[in-house]
Write an enzyme that holds these catalytic residues in place. Structure first.
Site, PDB file in Angstrom:
ATOM      1  N   THR A 169      38.002  38.414  53.105  1.00  0.00           N
ATOM      2  CA  THR A 169      39.279  38.931  53.620  1.00  0.00           C
ATOM      3  C   THR A 169      40.008  39.601  52.453  1.00  0.00           C
ATOM      4  O   THR A 169      39.780  40.770  52.176  1.00  0.00           O
ATOM      5  CB  THR A 169      40.126  37.826  54.266  1.00  0.00           C
ATOM      6  OG1 THR A 169      40.272  36.751  53.361  1.00  0.00           O
ATOM      7  CG2 THR A 169      39.483  37.342  55.549  1.00  0.00           C
ATOM      8  N   LYS A 195      33.700  32.491  50.728  1.00  0.00           N
ATOM      9  CA  LYS A 195      34.865  33.375  50.660  1.00  0.00           C
ATOM     10  C   LYS A 195      36.089  32.505  50.391  1.00  0.00           C
ATOM     11  O   LYS A 195      36.152  31.348  50.791  1.00  0.00           O
ATOM     12  CB  LYS A 195      35.035  34.199  51.929  1.00  0.00           C
ATOM     13  CG  LYS A 195      35.372  33.470  53.187  1.00  0.00           C
ATOM     14  CD  LYS A 195      36.821  33.330  53.555  1.00  0.00           C
ATOM     15  CE  LYS A 195      37.653  34.499  53.172  1.00  0.00           C
ATOM     16  NZ  LYS A 195      39.105  34.190  53.417  1.00  0.00           N
ATOM     17  N   THR A 206      37.703  23.292  51.326  1.00  0.00           N
ATOM     18  CA  THR A 206      38.450  24.548  51.324  1.00  0.00           C
ATOM     19  C   THR A 206      37.600  25.761  51.662  1.00  0.00           C
ATOM     20  O   THR A 206      36.444  25.828  51.347  1.00  0.00           O
ATOM     21  CB  THR A 206      39.078  24.765  49.941  1.00  0.00           C
ATOM     22  OG1 THR A 206      38.281  24.110  48.981  1.00  0.00           O
ATOM     23  CG2 THR A 206      40.452  24.211  49.895  1.00  0.00           C
ATOM     24  N   GLU A 290      43.984  35.207  44.995  1.00  0.00           N
ATOM     25  CA  GLU A 290      44.819  36.368  45.280  1.00  0.00           C
ATOM     26  C   GLU A 290      45.722  36.694  44.094  1.00  0.00           C
ATOM     27  O   GLU A 290      46.551  35.878  43.693  1.00  0.00           O
ATOM     28  CB  GLU A 290      45.640  36.122  46.544  1.00  0.00           C
ATOM     29  CG  GLU A 290      44.767  36.162  47.791  1.00  0.00           C
ATOM     30  CD  GLU A 290      45.486  35.773  49.065  1.00  0.00           C
ATOM     31  OE1 GLU A 290      44.960  36.080  50.126  1.00  0.00           O
ATOM     32  OE2 GLU A 290      46.563  35.171  48.982  1.00  0.00           O
ATOM     33  N   ASN A 412      50.645  38.547  49.969  1.00  0.00           N
ATOM     34  CA  ASN A 412      50.960  37.643  51.063  1.00  0.00           C
ATOM     35  C   ASN A 412      52.244  37.962  51.799  1.00  0.00           C
ATOM     36  O   ASN A 412      52.466  37.466  52.903  1.00  0.00           O
ATOM     37  CB  ASN A 412      50.965  36.200  50.559  1.00  0.00           C
ATOM     38  CG  ASN A 412      49.546  35.707  50.423  1.00  0.00           C
ATOM     39  OD1 ASN A 412      48.846  35.612  51.418  1.00  0.00           O
ATOM     40  ND2 ASN A 412      49.124  35.446  49.197  1.00  0.00           N
TER      41      ASN A 412
END
Lengths: 417, 417
Positions: A169, A195, A206, A290, A412
């Site tokens: 993603t 991922k 997770t 991220e 985000n």
């Protein structure tokens, strides 16, 4: 999109190979009897977003799933099937999580699995599904069904990296690792893809990770081995402390090598190989967190027991103040000591010692004077090492995380748009 | 630096006044018998960074402190003195936290207190200290001592706002609130100042807050009243989930009004007034969270008990994914449901309902279709309301937080430089 992580020793730690275990290179290896494919189903623009994994023969399966009370439909489906039915295929999509979608979501997941089952001429219960992406949107089943024949036609052992790309993603790189394990009956392979990127948190299985092996492993052992391997790896990483509705780790063993675990040494080697693959994937996930610019290793020593060490390590790894200081290259050790003190684990602050990138900055409750030129080197590199000694016992644990940058917020704040 | 928060009803909620309690305006009120002063000690450039509060007569004191295992020297000093010795004075500095400074840090705190005690001709045990700022640096006692005579000379009842400014670190506004409470024997005042911004987290007596009253309150009641008031206010806010080594809430009652709590109604009113002041200060803290652009009210209803409601509310308030979505004005409700599911509180996901800014987006386990123009209004204003109904019982709780922006990361990546 960047290439997979290369042969960096952070991702392929030498100490985890040897003794019958060897890294199988950075090109993804699908063990014998497994084939994969990936396609563009249009779930998230023009990119690979739908993937299929098939085992030519029925395989044993084991799984670890999110502990979030709110479980996505594919997780509910897997929970009913993993370890109970011989595995034949897995369908994964990115873009849509199929979470918070009620009974319609579960029906959608079952429909996708049933279509693959009819192609494979197996029972629907032998097919698993996984999804990742935005929560609360209905799964576009028609779009997925439309690409299933194409996936079916393009299955191959060399398509593992495409599989890894299709489940991404906000990941910037595909994540894959594989080892060869020499057993008394011959060599077996263990491969894996994962991922991560956001919603990564300990105390959970997770993210998504799919592990395959051509070893012959009894079902009762498979779940045990997976549980063991998940704890110091996928359960010891954190990106943002958020826990997903979709977290899934699957381990599939099809026995295609014909090699079984015959001796205690075989079992030891197989577990070492599985740990190596999980360690590599877990570290790849935090390094690609991220917005991350630095990977962080937090080693807690001198704890009363491993659980307490893990708890202290996680508390430091989850501190926004620690993570932002690392992003800024600021050796602000007070925040680390403070985070440890807030962990709920009891220790004597007057006995602890803290080293950052090998430089002792705090010893027995007091700051250690560090020359400015030494302090400037702390947290300057791409890998940051935090070592905290608690002075309570001899247990230790290692937790992995990344720094927190403005880019994390940017990603985000506008994830859905 | 901005002016104090005005008469905004978020900070001065009308429902908390009335019934004998009235807001005393936004100019800080120091109750009778209290005097304050602030000065530039040079701890953090050229700004107010050192403050003194004096009670002309000995006062009763109560305190709530950080539960962090690593407690700063001033916290250790207060823990020994609060409620045990009649209070006369408080010295607060910003810039240096005097935490993780060993026995030298405690000696430094004691030395500052002793100097004030000699000016006041009281016992050193009657003086309290508090510090906020960078952890691990020695307290520059000489700099503080140098301004003590100046502080002493400039004491006044009208200096409360300067006091509030001097304790700020990354706060952009001073935080103060005061009420008048009509008791059967006459009116008493309750005033308060606070500092917050970062390292703000529930399950702790968060940040620094100093509350004063000229009511005559027995010592045994004072601690009870403070504990009650802290739980739904300072213990129900979060900025970043990090907990400080220095968190301190003090309540001082000098009886200078000559008015005691004589009846049950007096006690009820006094507690309502104290709750009003704490509520206002707590909300001012989250609204001024580091980098915050929106204030967030999270109301949990239908819980089995208040503790569970609080736990769910805190878990949502701490989710980086929820906080970044709010920063981006993205009504990404899936993240909220997911955060609730990860709270550890057991509920039936098929029964919950979620409203955002008054718009129901999720009902009984399923998304509710919302017209785009309505969805665009969600999270668009400066105050965001999240209401989650758990369907388990009739208990409720409210938690306050702020959004998480890139500015938070900027502030904290380079806090020491």
């Amino acid at each position: 999109m960047q290439a997979p992580f290369g042969q960096d020793s952070f991702f392929f730690p030498p100490e985890l190979s040897g003794q019958g275990v060897s890294w199988a290179g950075s090109g993804l290896l699908l063990p014998r009897g497994f084939r994969a494919a990936a396609a563009e189903a249009g779930l998230r623009g023009k990119r690979l977003d739908c993937a299929l994994l098939v085992s030519d023969e029925p395989a044993e399966s084991a799984g670890v799933f999110t502990r979030n009370l709110v479980k996505a439909a594919p997780v509910l489906l897997c929970l009913r099937r993993v370890g109970k039915f011989p595995f034949r295929a897995l369908v994964v999509n990115s873009g849509v999580a199929n979470a918070c979608t009620g009974s319609e979501g579960l029906e959608a997941a079952e429909r996708v699995a049933a279509r693959i089952a009819s192609l494979l001429a197996c029972e629907p219960e032998q097919v698993l599904v996984a999804s990742t992406g935005v929560i609360g949107q209905p799964l576009p089943v028609e779009k997925i069904e439309r690409v299933l024949p194409q996936l079916w036609d393009s299955l191959g052992r060399e398509r593992g990296l495409d599989f890894a790309r299709a489940i991404m993603t906000t990941d910037t790189r595909p994540k894959e690792a594989a080892v060869w394990v020499e057993l008394s009956g011959g060599a077996v392979a263990i491969g894996g893809v994962a991922k991560g990127a956001g919603m990564i948190h300990p105390q959970l299985a997770t993210m998504l990770a799919f592990l395959t092996t051509d070893a012959r492993v009894p079902a009762r052992d498979l779940q045990t081995f997976l549980g063991e391997a998940v704890e110091p790896t996928f359960n010891s990483i954190t990106v943002d402390g958020d826990s997903s509705t979709n977290d899934t780790v699957l381990l599939l063993a099809n026995g295609a090598s014909g090699v079984a675990l015959q001796t205690d040494e075989d079992r030891r080697r197989f577990r070492a190989g599985l740990l190596a693959v999980c360690t590599s994937l877990a570290r790849q996930i935090v390094a690609d967190g991220e917005g991350a610019t630095k990977r962080v290793i937090i080693r807690i020593d001198g704890a009363a027991d491993p659980h307490q060490a893990q708890q202290v390590g996680k508390c430091i790894a989850q501190s926004l103040l620690v993570k932002t200081a690392i992003a800024g290259g600021d050796a602000n050790w007070g925040r680390i000591v403070s985070a440890a003190g807030a962990s709920g684990v009891v220790f004597d602050p007057e006995r602890i010692c803290l080293s950052l990138d090998g430089v002792t900055v705090f010893r027995m409750g007091r700051p250690v004077e560090v020359p400015p030129e030494t302090e400037n080197r702390i947290f300057a590199g791409p890998t940051v090492l935090i070592e905290l000694w608690l002075g309570q016992g001899s247990a230790s644990w290692t937790v992995y995380t990344c720094d927190l940058t403005e880019e994390y917020v940017r990603i985000n704040a506008h994830y859905r748009s």
